[in-house]
Write an enzyme that holds these catalytic residues in place. Structure first.
Site, PDB file in Angstrom:
ATOM      1  CG  ASN A  13      17.153  51.843  46.808  1.00  0.00           C
ATOM      2  OD1 ASN A  13      17.433  50.529  45.931  1.00  0.00           O
ATOM      3  ND2 ASN A  13      17.417  51.612  48.047  1.00  0.00           N
ATOM      4  CE  LYS A  15      13.130  51.387  48.222  1.00  0.00           C
ATOM      5  NZ  LYS A  15      12.325  51.469  49.007  1.00  0.00           N
ATOM      6  CG  HIS A  99      18.016  50.471  51.845  1.00  0.00           C
ATOM      7  ND1 HIS A  99      16.553  49.723  52.408  1.00  0.00           N
ATOM      8  CD2 HIS A  99      17.583  51.669  51.336  1.00  0.00           C
ATOM      9  CE1 HIS A  99      15.752  50.613  52.329  1.00  0.00           C
ATOM     10  NE2 HIS A  99      15.809  51.319  51.557  1.00  0.00           N
ATOM     11  CD  GLU A 101      13.269  48.926  51.430  1.00  0.00           C
ATOM     12  OE1 GLU A 101      13.683  47.813  50.138  1.00  0.00           O
ATOM     13  OE2 GLU A 101      12.406  49.820  51.431  1.00  0.00           O
ATOM     14  CD  GLU A 170      16.876  55.591  52.166  1.00  0.00           C
ATOM     15  OE1 GLU A 170      16.173  56.544  51.370  1.00  0.00           O
ATOM     16  OE2 GLU A 170      16.353  54.301  52.315  1.00  0.00           O
ATOM     17  N   GLY A 176       8.794  54.270  51.472  1.00  0.00           N
ATOM     18  CA  GLY A 176       7.749  53.974  50.220  1.00  0.00           C
ATOM     19  C   GLY A 176       6.293  53.637  51.280  1.00  0.00           C
ATOM     20  CB  SER A 216       6.907  59.204  50.917  1.00  0.00           C
ATOM     21  OG  SER A 216       7.380  58.074  51.302  1.00  0.00           O
TER      22      SER A 216
HETATM   23  P1  13P Z   1      10.826  55.572  48.731  1.00  0.00           P
HETATM   24  O1  13P Z   1      11.376  57.132  47.876  1.00  0.00           O
HETATM   25  O2  13P Z   1      10.172  54.837  47.691  1.00  0.00           O
HETATM   26  O3  13P Z   1       9.569  56.172  49.444  1.00  0.00           O
HETATM   27  O4  13P Z   1      11.759  54.976  48.951  1.00  0.00           O
HETATM   28  C1  13P Z   1      12.839  55.262  49.415  1.00  0.00           C
HETATM   29  C2  13P Z   1      14.238  54.444  49.523  1.00  0.00           C
HETATM   30  O5  13P Z   1      13.843  53.994  50.648  1.00  0.00           O
HETATM   31  C3  13P Z   1      15.086  55.012  49.435  1.00  0.00           C
HETATM   32  O6  13P Z   1      16.653  54.312  49.813  1.00  0.00           O
END
Ligand code: 13P
Length: 258
Positions: A13, A15, A99, A101, A170, A176, A216
């Site tokens: 992903n 982002k 997601h 976010e 997640e 992150g 992560s």
């Molecule tokens: P990270 O791997 O950067 O922690 O992000 C995970 C994520 O949100 C994947 O959708």
């Protein structure tokens, strides 16, 4: 993982990272180091403007391209939005839905449910994200929260379509932050997700659904996470932006399963 019953999926992903030019460079590098074995499906979900470049450069490869979101409506006056069938027509195979976010920007469980239906009507494979906050984990309501998110997400979706859906667990506190869930923590919730699906749709379907872990995940911790029986792959943010790291995670999925 359990390759006997379900697919292993390693999905990136991106982002809001990478331009179309950077996408071209990344894909060229990825192609040159992509493992030849086919022990898992590989997906890269990229910003909408990068989709044409990603699809074109990866056409002859096994990497499926995906969107990071779609609108629940088929068309209309929704400035700035992208319909599921637009993603399909652009060559996408996957779309991330719900997601954390995006949920933080106001997306509700009802929106997630409607988007899954729209994605499936457009023949996309939805990667449906669920996960608890740190506050919820500390209050011991993780499983209740995840149950609710799964029930709401899958509400009204016909049984025969459920096995095509990919679920991604997640935990918000692990995204992150470099603070990965331990393999045991991740397995516990992924197993719980499968139990919820089993209660709703039966053992055969629950056994067939791929459940990914995200938060992560990187080239160092992937092997151990993927060794868990109910973790069928990863949804990877940061580490999917570097071809070598992403490939190492794909390689980590090449391990014996039960
Ligand atoms: P990270 O791997 O950067 O922690 O992000 C995970 C994520 O949100 C994947 O959708």
């Amino acid at each position: 993982m359990n390759r006997k019953y379900r697919k292993t999926v390693i999905a990136g992903n991106w982002k809001m990272n990478k331009t179309p030019s950077e996408t071209k460079e990344f894909m060229a590098e990825l192609k040159s180091i992509m493992p030849k074995g086919r022990w898992c499906d590989v997906a890269l979900c990229v910003p909408a403007v990068c989709i044409p470049t990603a699809v074109r450069t990866m056409r002859e490869t096994r990497v499926g391209i995906g969107g990071e979101n779609c609108n629940a409506n088929p068309s209309g006056a929704y400035t700035g939005e992208i319909a599921a069938n637009m993603l399909t027509d652009a060559g996408c195979k996957y779309v991330i839905i719900g997601h954390s976010e995006r949920r933080a920007m106001g997306e509700t469980d009802a929106d997630v449910n409607a988007k899954i239906k729209a994605a499936m009507a457009a023949e996309l494979i939805p990667i449906v994200c669920v996960g608890e906050s740190l506050e919820q984990r500390e209050a011991n309501v993780t499983n209740d929260w995840i149950t609710l998110q799964i029930k709401m997400a899958l509400n009204g979706i016909p049984e025969e379509k459920i096995r095509k859906i990919i679920v991604a667990y997640e935990p918000i506190w692990a995204i992150g932050t470099g603070r990965t869930a331990t393999p045991e923590q991740a397995e516990e919730v992924c197993e719980h997700i499968r139990t919820v699906i089993r209660k709703l749709f039966g053992a055969k379907i629950a056994r067939a659904v791929s459940i990914l872990y995200g938060g992560s995940m990187n080239e160092k911790n992937a092997f151990e996470l993927l060794a868990q029986p109910d973790i069928d792959g990863g949804l990877i943010g940061g580490a999917s932006l570097v071809p070598e790291k992403f490939v190492k995670i794909i390689e980590a999925a090449n391990q014996p399963t039960i």
